[in-house]
Motif scaffolding. Structure first.
Motif, short mmCIF file in Angstrom:
data_model
loop_
_atom_site.label_atom_id
_atom_site.label_comp_id
_atom_site.label_asym_id
_atom_site.label_seq_id
_atom_site.Cartn_x
_atom_site.Cartn_y
_atom_site.Cartn_z
N HIS A 340 0.82 -1.22 0.00
CA HIS A 340 0.00 0.00 0.00
C HIS A 340 0.85 1.27 0.00
CE1 HIS A 340 -2.97 -2.98 1.27
NE2 HIS A 340 -3.91 -2.12 0.91
N LEU A 341 2.11 1.17 -0.34
CA LEU A 341 2.96 2.35 -0.39
C LEU A 341 2.68 3.14 -1.66
CD1 LEU A 341 6.34 0.76 0.79
CD2 LEU A 341 4.79 2.18 2.14
N ASN A 342 2.83 4.43 -1.57
CA ASN A 342 2.68 5.29 -2.74
C ASN A 342 3.76 4.93 -3.76
OD1 ASN A 342 2.72 7.41 -4.62
ND2 ASN A 342 2.14 8.94 -3.08
N PRO A 343 3.37 4.51 -4.98
CA PRO A 343 4.38 4.10 -5.97
C PRO A 343 5.33 5.23 -6.36
CG PRO A 343 2.20 4.28 -6.97
CD PRO A 343 2.00 4.39 -5.50
N ASN A 344 4.91 6.47 -6.11
CA ASN A 344 5.75 7.62 -6.46
C ASN A 344 6.62 8.08 -5.29
OD1 ASN A 344 4.63 7.84 -9.09
ND2 ASN A 344 2.81 8.83 -8.20
N TYR A 345 6.51 7.37 -4.14
CA TYR A 345 7.30 7.78 -2.99
C TYR A 345 8.77 7.43 -3.20
CZ TYR A 345 9.46 7.74 1.62
OH TYR A 345 10.32 7.94 2.67
N VAL A 346 9.62 8.41 -3.02
CA VAL A 346 11.07 8.22 -3.11
C VAL A 346 11.67 8.62 -1.77
CG1 VAL A 346 13.20 8.88 -4.26
CG2 VAL A 346 11.07 8.72 -5.58
N PRO A 347 12.34 7.70 -1.07
CA PRO A 347 12.93 8.06 0.23
C PRO A 347 13.88 9.24 0.11
CG PRO A 347 12.96 5.69 -0.09
CD PRO A 347 12.54 6.28 -1.40
N VAL A 348 13.61 10.26 0.88
CA VAL A 348 14.45 11.46 0.85
C VAL A 348 15.57 11.33 1.86
CG1 VAL A 348 12.55 12.92 0.08
CG2 VAL A 348 12.96 12.61 2.53
N PRO A 349 16.68 12.01 1.66
CA PRO A 349 17.75 11.98 2.67
C PRO A 349 17.24 12.54 4.00
CG PRO A 349 18.53 12.93 0.61
CD PRO A 349 17.05 12.82 0.48
N VAL A 350 17.73 11.98 5.10
CA VAL A 350 17.33 12.47 6.42
C VAL A 350 18.41 13.42 6.94
CG1 VAL A 350 15.99 10.42 6.95
CG2 VAL A 350 18.40 10.49 7.58
N PRO A 351 18.04 14.30 7.87
CA PRO A 351 19.06 15.19 8.45
C PRO A 351 20.20 14.41 9.10
CG PRO A 351 16.85 15.92 9.03
CD PRO A 351 16.70 14.58 8.39
N SER A 352 21.37 15.00 9.07
CA SER A 352 22.52 14.36 9.71
C SER A 352 22.40 14.51 11.22
CB SER A 352 23.82 15.01 9.24
OG SER A 352 24.91 14.54 10.02
N VAL A 353 22.64 13.40 11.93
CA VAL A 353 22.58 13.46 13.40
C VAL A 353 23.96 13.59 14.02
CG1 VAL A 353 20.41 12.20 13.57
CG2 VAL A 353 22.56 10.94 13.53
N ASN A 354 24.96 13.72 13.19
CA ASN A 354 26.32 13.90 13.71
C ASN A 354 26.61 15.38 13.86
OD1 ASN A 354 27.14 11.14 13.83
ND2 ASN A 354 27.29 11.12 11.59
N LEU A 355 26.38 15.90 15.05
CA LEU A 355 26.61 17.32 15.29
C LEU A 355 28.11 17.60 15.37
CD1 LEU A 355 23.86 18.02 17.97
CD2 LEU A 355 23.78 18.46 15.52
N PRO A 356 28.56 18.66 14.75
CA PRO A 356 29.99 18.97 14.78
C PRO A 356 30.46 19.39 16.17
CG PRO A 356 28.77 20.77 13.76
CD PRO A 356 27.78 19.65 13.98
N VAL A 357 31.68 19.03 16.49
CA VAL A 357 32.30 19.46 17.74
C VAL A 357 33.20 20.65 17.44
CG1 VAL A 357 33.77 18.80 19.67
CG2 VAL A 357 32.27 17.10 18.60
N THR A 358 32.92 21.77 18.05
CA THR A 358 33.74 22.96 17.82
C THR A 358 35.11 22.76 18.47
OG1 THR A 358 31.76 24.34 17.86
CG2 THR A 358 33.88 25.45 18.13
N PRO A 359 36.18 22.85 17.70
CA PRO A 359 37.52 22.65 18.27
C PRO A 359 37.81 23.66 19.37
CG PRO A 359 37.58 22.67 15.85
CD PRO A 359 36.21 23.15 16.24
N ALA A 360 38.57 23.23 20.35
CA ALA A 360 38.94 24.12 21.45
C ALA A 360 40.32 23.73 21.94
CB ALA A 360 37.93 24.03 22.58
N SER A 361 41.11 24.70 22.38
CA SER A 361 42.42 24.40 22.94
C SER A 361 42.23 23.65 24.26
CB SER A 361 43.21 25.68 23.17
OG SER A 361 42.52 26.53 24.07
N PRO A 362 43.19 22.80 24.63
CA PRO A 362 43.02 21.93 25.81
C PRO A 362 42.74 22.66 27.12
CG PRO A 362 44.88 21.22 24.50
CD PRO A 362 44.45 22.54 23.93
#
Length: 565
Positions: A340-362
């Motif tokens: 029963h899926l829409n034959p025209n449905y095309v899976p779209v890319p999902v948002p990235s869940v890998n949030l960037p880590v802002t670099p910081a000095s130690p």
């Protein structure tokens, strides 16, 4: 054995459901009952620091094993536990609350006993619990008592709510037939009405067939009511993007290629917000739409094609189908959805869940943003991650959970200090499942002070699988952000937190302080630190008003709601 005492019958029934730790405190009306705990092989009495903590611990245990038992004494004990029981009710947690009450003869004579209100009313506390219980029983007849116990255990397990059992002291040692224990308690769900379920599934299939931009949104009750497998199957078959709420975090594997992140209304990442709110069909599973779970009710769907599956009803657009429970309905939907899926449905890319880590000095002072973006690298598959109401519950949204992670938070009830007790329960459950399973707590320095005594229970049972991260930001930061930034009522007396483990006589333990990004990075790279072989407390020093960005935004929304006329 042809007969067993009623007290042992109760604990044997719990043991059959892998409930092998009993939480609570002794009191003179439950002492004979507690003797029976030790008669059941491999069952233990936790012996908590107070009844509130015991209720929190039972809640945490149940979230891992599906059911828990709390034992208190009449009046003073049971009332001390009710905040924790209320939280379990609000958040759909299966809990059997057994209260040792005065003997039937004492009740009949209306004796002026201690722990009473002095008015001869022995049912008043039972009535207080009624509104936060799925069902209750006040036992008085030894003949019907076993069936009542079975009924109460079933209701707590099936409906994932607290159930109250008042057990008179004189019934505990009376004998009941043992052969009843040979028949397992029926824990199956009542079947949905076939016609109503057929109508639900057909309507949902029609909406799916018409959808070109659908999404699945998973919330806490999908986990509480054992629908995680159904969610995963549905995502695999449909390839719809799947998102969770803060409370629903861990209801779907975050490594799944169709997982798109956490939706919190206006507080969501921009790409998550756009993906969810532009959908032309929303399939919501197990929703608990509280303020902190929805960004103060800022959901902004662009469609009315919304289906809500709940534990005891289903809603399709504006139509409600009472009694159509989600587990069975989802199973039928899964069996038919592929055609029963829409034959025209095309899976779209999902948002990235890998949030960037802002670099910081130690030597950079540690901040919440850095902590929550970095901690994902340290988590391991199978971890149990417990986050306290406040900065932790909001910060954890930014992290990524490995597979088979269980997240515990109390976003709806929001009783600060809950997580310390819940960590005890979760750690004891983890000991019974796999002693190497890590239990990780993130708690603020203010919340810790409410329930700190329960850490002694961790030490007593040598829960060396436990990591206690104390976020020290000098008081109640979440409250400061909502109102009273400089008010003294948001201050706390500073403690020497790292002295807590030796104070409670921990045997194998380690204490650490982390102040900079470099110290945090080194800690997370330390392979020995990652091995759960001792209780560890790590004090994370943070600036006083520092908070995750989504909490800052939520606090503004909360203050606005509080001031509305």
């Amino acid at each position: 054995m042809s007969e067993v005492t009623l007290g042992r019958y109760l604990f044997e029934r719990l043991h059959q459901l892998q409930v092998d730790t009993i939480f609570g405190l002794p009191g003179d009306f439950n002492l004979s009952l507690l003797d029976k705990v030790y008669e059941v092989p491999n069952m233990r009495w936790a012996g908590n620091a107070n009844e509130l903590n015991a209720a929190y611990a039972a809640d945490g245990y149940s979230r891992i094993k599906g059911l828990a038992c709390l034992v208190t004494t009449f009046g003073v004990g049971e009332l001390s536990a009710l905040n924790g029981v209320g939280g379990a009710y609000a958040e759909h947690v299966g809990l059997l609350h057994v209260v040792g009450v005065p003997s039937i003869a004492s009740q009949a004579k209306q004796l002026l006993l201690h722990h009473t209100l002095g008015n001869g009313d022995f049912t008043v506390f039972h009535r207080m619990s009624n509104n936060i219980s799925q069902t209750t029983a006040f036992l008085s007849d030894i003949t019907s008592a076993p069936s009542e116990i079975d009924r109460c255990i079933r209701e707590a397990y099936v409906y994932q709510r607290p159930v109250y059992v008042g057990l008179p002291a004189n019934l505990v040692d009376l004998k009941v037939p043992a052969d009843r224990l040979q028949t397992p308690i029926d824990l199956s769900l009542k079947r949905n009405d076939p016609e109503a379920q057929e109508e639900v599934v057909n309507n949902v299939l029609t909406l799916i067939q018409q959808a070109s931009n659908p999404i699945i949104l998973v919330d806490a009750c999908a986990s509480r009511h054992s629908c995680k497998k159904e969610v995963e199957k549905l995502v695999n078959l449909t390839q719809f993007p799947v998102f969770t709420t803060p409370m629903g975090k861990s209801a779907i594997a975050e490594s799944h290629p169709r997982f798109g992140g956490v939706y919190v209304g206006s507080l969501s990442q921009d790409d998550v917000k756009k993906s969810v709110e532009s959908a032309d069909f929303v399939l919501s599973i197990g929703a608990l739409l509280s303020d902190f779970n929805t960004g103060s009710f800022t959901y902004s769907y662009k469609t009315k094609n919304i289906v809500e599956f709940h534990s005891d009803y289903t809603k399709i657009r504006q139509a409600t189908f009472p009694g159509v429970q989600m587990k069975e309905a989802l199973q039928q939907l899964i069996s038919e959805v592929s055609t029963h899926l829409n034959p025209n449905y095309v899976p779209v890319p999902v948002p990235s869940v890998n949030l960037p880590v802002t670099p910081a000095s130690p030597d950079t002072i540690l901040t919440q943003e850095y902590l929550w973006s970095k901690v994902s690298s340290w988590f391991q598959e199978g971890d149990i991650i417990v986050t306290e109401t406040g900065t932790s519950a909001f910060g954890i949204v930014q992290s990524r959970f490995p597979n088979n992670t269980i997240g515990i938070s109390q976003v709806l009830w929001g009783s600060i200090g809950f997580t310390v007790g819940a960590t005890v329960g979760a750690a004891m459950a983890a000991q019974e499942i796999d002693p190497k399973k890590r239990v990780i707590l993130f708690v603020g320095d203010g919340s810790l002070q409410l329930t700190v005594q329960e850490i002694s229970t961790l030490c007593k049972w040598e829960c060396n699988n436990t990591y206690l991260y104390v976020l020290n930001n000098d008081g109640y930061t979440i409250e400061r952000l909502i109102h009273g930034m400089n008010a003294t009522y948001n201050d706390i007396q500073p403690w020497n937190n790292l002295d807590i483990l030796p104070l409670f006589n921990a045997k194998e333990y380690e204490t650490l302080t982390v102040k900079t990004t470099g110290e945090l990075d080194s800690l997370f790279k330390n392979k020995k630190f990652a091995i759960p072989n001792k209780i560890r407390m790590i004090e994370i020093m943070l600036p006083r008003m520092d908070a995750p960005s989504n909490l800052v935004a939520q606090a503004k929304l909360s203050e606005k709601v509080n001031l509305e006329n």
